[in-house]
Design an enzyme around this catalytic site. Structure first.
Site, PDB file in Angstrom:
ATOM      1  N   CYS A 149      23.887  27.556  52.452  1.00 18.30           N
ATOM      2  CA  CYS A 149      24.863  27.662  51.360  1.00 18.30           C
ATOM      3  C   CYS A 149      26.251  27.971  51.942  1.00 18.30           C
ATOM      4  O   CYS A 149      26.842  27.133  52.597  1.00 18.30           O
ATOM      5  CB  CYS A 149      24.397  28.717  50.353  1.00 18.30           C
ATOM      6  SG  CYS A 149      25.159  28.557  48.714  1.00 18.30           S
ATOM      7  N   HIS A 204      18.322  27.261  49.463  1.00 20.47           N
ATOM      8  CA  HIS A 204      18.019  28.552  50.080  1.00 20.47           C
ATOM      9  C   HIS A 204      16.551  28.667  50.479  1.00 20.47           C
ATOM     10  O   HIS A 204      15.725  29.123  49.680  1.00 20.47           O
ATOM     11  CB  HIS A 204      18.351  29.685  49.104  1.00 20.47           C
ATOM     12  CG  HIS A 204      19.800  29.904  48.877  1.00 20.47           C
ATOM     13  ND1 HIS A 204      20.527  30.849  49.567  1.00 20.47           N
ATOM     14  CD2 HIS A 204      20.676  29.301  48.034  1.00 20.47           C
ATOM     15  CE1 HIS A 204      21.789  30.820  49.153  1.00 20.47           C
ATOM     16  NE2 HIS A 204      21.904  29.888  48.226  1.00 20.47           N
ATOM     17  N   GLU A 219      15.232  30.845  52.358  1.00 20.77           N
ATOM     18  CA  GLU A 219      14.849  32.264  52.400  1.00 20.77           C
ATOM     19  C   GLU A 219      14.416  32.785  51.034  1.00 20.77           C
ATOM     20  O   GLU A 219      13.822  33.864  50.933  1.00 20.77           O
ATOM     21  CB  GLU A 219      15.998  33.113  52.965  1.00 20.77           C
ATOM     22  CG  GLU A 219      17.137  33.414  52.020  1.00 20.77           C
ATOM     23  CD  GLU A 219      18.124  32.265  51.821  1.00 20.77           C
ATOM     24  OE1 GLU A 219      19.128  32.473  51.114  1.00 20.77           O
ATOM     25  OE2 GLU A 219      17.891  31.166  52.371  1.00 20.77           O
TER      26      GLU A 219
END
Length: 227
Positions: free
Chosen positions: A86, A195, A197
């Protein structure tokens, strides 16, 4: 394997990244403040999402001048893995490790949802545990995730197989060629808007992102054996 999570003023996905590495992946991770000048002892660098320096001027423009950046550049030049997610992707384009730029979403709105991604290249240190063409589910959360590059750059990305992830079915932000993530020519620097994660636990929606980090560890371990 030891990961550095770079923190900037305005980062807000640094804790998510640390949690993914320590708790889900089971590897070492430490924060590195942007004012530091060394990455000694680390095997991989992670540039997390957020709004570094409030996104003033433009996304990633001020982070480019942080004291840690020359070391990130040197780290990448050594062939070590660098992942920007991002805002981290935006920073990687600003410092020249990746081509192109991230501009406002074509609908001019902030987008926050889980989207389907197609694995366009499974032959990188970040995607070795995926199958080419596989569809995975990964969250996005951005207002400026519209990847743009000129025709010459796009052709080069395609010819070099540098497009790693593309949006499948629906392009949420207007990115050229549905691009969601790209690598540098050497293949050790990945920038992506989604994302991974945030996709490391079943309880919060799935683990499709975890394999990205597992792929990095696998590639690193293989390199250690062959060194």
């Amino acid at each position: 394997m030891k990961f550095a999570v770079i923190q900037f003023p305005g980062s807000n996905c640094d804790l998510d990244m640390l949690h993914a590495i320590r708790d889900s992946l089971g590897e070492e991770a430490e924060y590195v403040w942007h004012a530091e000048t060394s990455l000694a002892g680390f095997d991989a660098v992670l540039l997390p999402g957020g709004f570094s320096y409030g996104d003033y001027l433009r996304t990633g423009a001020i982070a480019k001048f942080s004291s840690i950046m020359p070391e990130v550049l040197r780290f990448a030049e050594m062939g070590k893995p660098v992942l920007g997610v991002c805002n981290g992707f935006q920073i990687l384009t600003e410092i020249g490790l990746l081509p192109g730029a991230l501009i406002r979403n074509n609908n001019l709105h902030f987008i926050c949802k889980t989207v389907p991604l197609r694995v366009a290249n499974a032959d990188t240190m970040f995607t070795g545990l995926y199958e080419e063409g596989e569809i995975i589910q990964v969250p996005v959360a951005h207002g400026e995730g519209n990847y743009y590059c000129d025709d010459e750059t796009l052709l080069k990305l395609k010819d070099n197989n540098q497009i790693v992830f593309t949006y499948d079915s629906v392009n949420p932000n207007g990115s050229r060629a549905d691009i969601a993530g790209i690598v540098n020519e050497r293949g050790n620097v990945l920038g992506m808007m989604p994302h991974p994660e945030r996709a490391v636990e079943d309880i919060i929606g799935g683990t499709d992102g975890l394999r990205l980090f597992e792929s990095v560890v696998k590639a690193w371990k293989e390199e250690q054996v062959n060194a």
